[in-house]
Design a protein around this motif. Structure first.
Motif, PDB file in Angstrom:
ATOM      1  N   VAL A 104      -1.190  -7.873  13.467  1.00 29.60           N
ATOM      2  CA  VAL A 104      -0.247  -7.645  12.371  1.00 29.60           C
ATOM      3  C   VAL A 104      -0.792  -6.687  11.310  1.00 29.60           C
ATOM      4  CG1 VAL A 104      -0.934  -9.719  11.092  1.00 29.60           C
ATOM      5  CG2 VAL A 104       1.364  -8.803  10.790  1.00 29.60           C
ATOM      6  N   LEU A 105      -2.123  -6.656  11.126  1.00 32.01           N
ATOM      7  CA  LEU A 105      -2.727  -5.780  10.115  1.00 32.01           C
ATOM      8  C   LEU A 105      -3.670  -4.747  10.728  1.00 32.01           C
ATOM      9  CD1 LEU A 105      -3.531  -8.489   7.396  1.00 32.01           C
ATOM     10  CD2 LEU A 105      -1.525  -6.981   7.538  1.00 32.01           C
ATOM     11  N   ALA A 106      -3.559  -4.520  12.022  1.00 32.43           N
ATOM     12  CA  ALA A 106      -4.475  -3.606  12.724  1.00 32.43           C
ATOM     13  C   ALA A 106      -4.442  -2.199  12.146  1.00 32.43           C
ATOM     14  CB  ALA A 106      -4.160  -3.581  14.209  1.00 32.43           C
ATOM     15  N   ASP A 107      -3.266  -1.717  11.761  1.00 33.41           N
ATOM     16  CA  ASP A 107      -3.152  -0.366  11.216  1.00 33.41           C
ATOM     17  C   ASP A 107      -3.725  -0.257   9.806  1.00 33.41           C
ATOM     18  OD1 ASP A 107      -0.978  -1.998  10.374  1.00 33.41           O
ATOM     19  OD2 ASP A 107       0.132  -0.202   9.749  1.00 33.41           O
ATOM     20  N   LEU A 108      -4.093  -1.385   9.208  1.00 31.67           N
ATOM     21  CA  LEU A 108      -4.638  -1.400   7.848  1.00 31.67           C
ATOM     22  C   LEU A 108      -6.127  -1.734   7.823  1.00 31.67           C
ATOM     23  CD1 LEU A 108      -1.661  -3.260   6.175  1.00 31.67           C
ATOM     24  CD2 LEU A 108      -2.115  -0.804   6.170  1.00 31.67           C
ATOM     25  N   CYS A 137      -9.576  -5.202   4.564  1.00 27.28           N
ATOM     26  CA  CYS A 137      -8.521  -4.177   4.480  1.00 27.28           C
ATOM     27  C   CYS A 137      -8.684  -3.261   3.275  1.00 27.28           C
ATOM     28  CB  CYS A 137      -7.146  -4.838   4.443  1.00 27.28           C
ATOM     29  SG  CYS A 137      -6.658  -5.612   5.991  1.00 27.28           S
ATOM     30  N   GLY A 138      -9.439  -3.712   2.252  1.00 24.34           N
ATOM     31  CA  GLY A 138      -9.708  -2.846   1.114  1.00 24.34           C
ATOM     32  C   GLY A 138      -8.939  -3.151  -0.152  1.00 24.34           C
ATOM     33  N   THR A 193       7.209   3.259   0.877  1.00 24.87           N
ATOM     34  CA  THR A 193       7.012   4.141   2.032  1.00 24.87           C
ATOM     35  C   THR A 193       5.779   3.719   2.817  1.00 24.87           C
ATOM     36  OG1 THR A 193       5.751   5.680   0.665  1.00 24.87           O
ATOM     37  CG2 THR A 193       8.117   6.113   0.928  1.00 24.87           C
ATOM     38  N   GLY A 194       4.971   2.834   2.228  1.00 28.24           N
ATOM     39  CA  GLY A 194       3.759   2.348   2.887  1.00 28.24           C
ATOM     40  C   GLY A 194       3.927   0.932   3.393  1.00 28.24           C
ATOM     41  N   ARG A 246       0.871  -1.180   0.000  1.00 22.73           N
ATOM     42  CA  ARG A 246       0.000   0.000   0.000  1.00 22.73           C
ATOM     43  C   ARG A 246       0.902   1.222   0.000  1.00 22.73           C
ATOM     44  NH1 ARG A 246      -5.239   1.751   1.017  1.00 22.73           N
ATOM     45  NH2 ARG A 246      -5.369   3.788   1.996  1.00 22.73           N
ATOM     46  N   GLU A 247       0.785   1.981  -1.083  1.00 20.43           N
ATOM     47  CA  GLU A 247       1.618   3.174  -1.216  1.00 20.43           C
ATOM     48  C   GLU A 247       0.783   4.297  -1.803  1.00 20.43           C
ATOM     49  OE1 GLU A 247       6.197   3.780  -1.884  1.00 20.43           O
ATOM     50  OE2 GLU A 247       5.263   2.701  -3.532  1.00 20.43           O
TER      51      GLU A 247
END
Length: 160
Positions: free
Chosen positions: A114-118, A147-148, A47-48, A16-17
């Motif tokens: 592990v993917l909470a921020d996403l 997550c999208g 950067t993502g 994801r960027e």
């Protein structure tokens, strides 16, 4: 000498960027060796967010997210370590003992956040992991949807 069965499944890198999702196939070696998966993911400079989704032999999945200090990992079924090197490698890196051979209980091991921020909080990821009647690819599709990046993920799976 016994013939080793080839591992089936898929290994997908997700990036994801700049608000855009991109999915690409990882080398088949990533299904058999955790180090190969981590090395390939580290090559994807971004950067993502960068992480890998590995579905192994319709048995279990692994989420691999490289971090500066190593990797954040989630193994959907710790008992898979009894039969698969990559699952054993995950438990080894997590410093977790594999289950007993007679233990047929399915439980995840690793970082449910592990993917909470996403957009995939740990409790929701745990619900998906505990859906034992689903195949790993179906569980990973649910994660991609939440997550999208389901469209990108499904398009890549259609190509594989």
């Amino acid at each position: 000498m016994a013939v080793k069965e080839p591992i089936t499944g898929f290994a997908v890198a997700v990036v994801r960027e700049d608000g855009q999702w991109r999915c690409s196939a990882l080398d088949a070696a990533a299904l058999g060796e955790l180090d190969a998966a981590i090395t390939e993911l580290r090559k994807l400079r971004s950067t993502g967010a960068v992480f890998g989704l590995l579905a192994v032999d319709d048995e279990f999945f692994v989420i691999v997210r490289p971090t500066p200090s190593g990797a954040s990992l989630l193994l959907s079924d710790a008992a898979a370590a009894l039969d698969y090197d990559i699952a054993a490698d995950v438990l080894d890196l997590l410093r977790v003992e594999p289950p007993d051979e007679d233990d047929d209980t399915i439980w995840p091991e690793g970082d449910l956040e592990v993917l909470a921020d996403l957009g995939m909080p740990g409790p929701e990821l745990e619900v998906i992991v505990n859906e034992v009647e689903l195949y790993p690819d179906e569980q990973l599709q649910m994660i991609a949807q939440r997550c999208g990046f389901a469209d990108e993920f499904n398009a890549l799976l259609d190509e594989l």
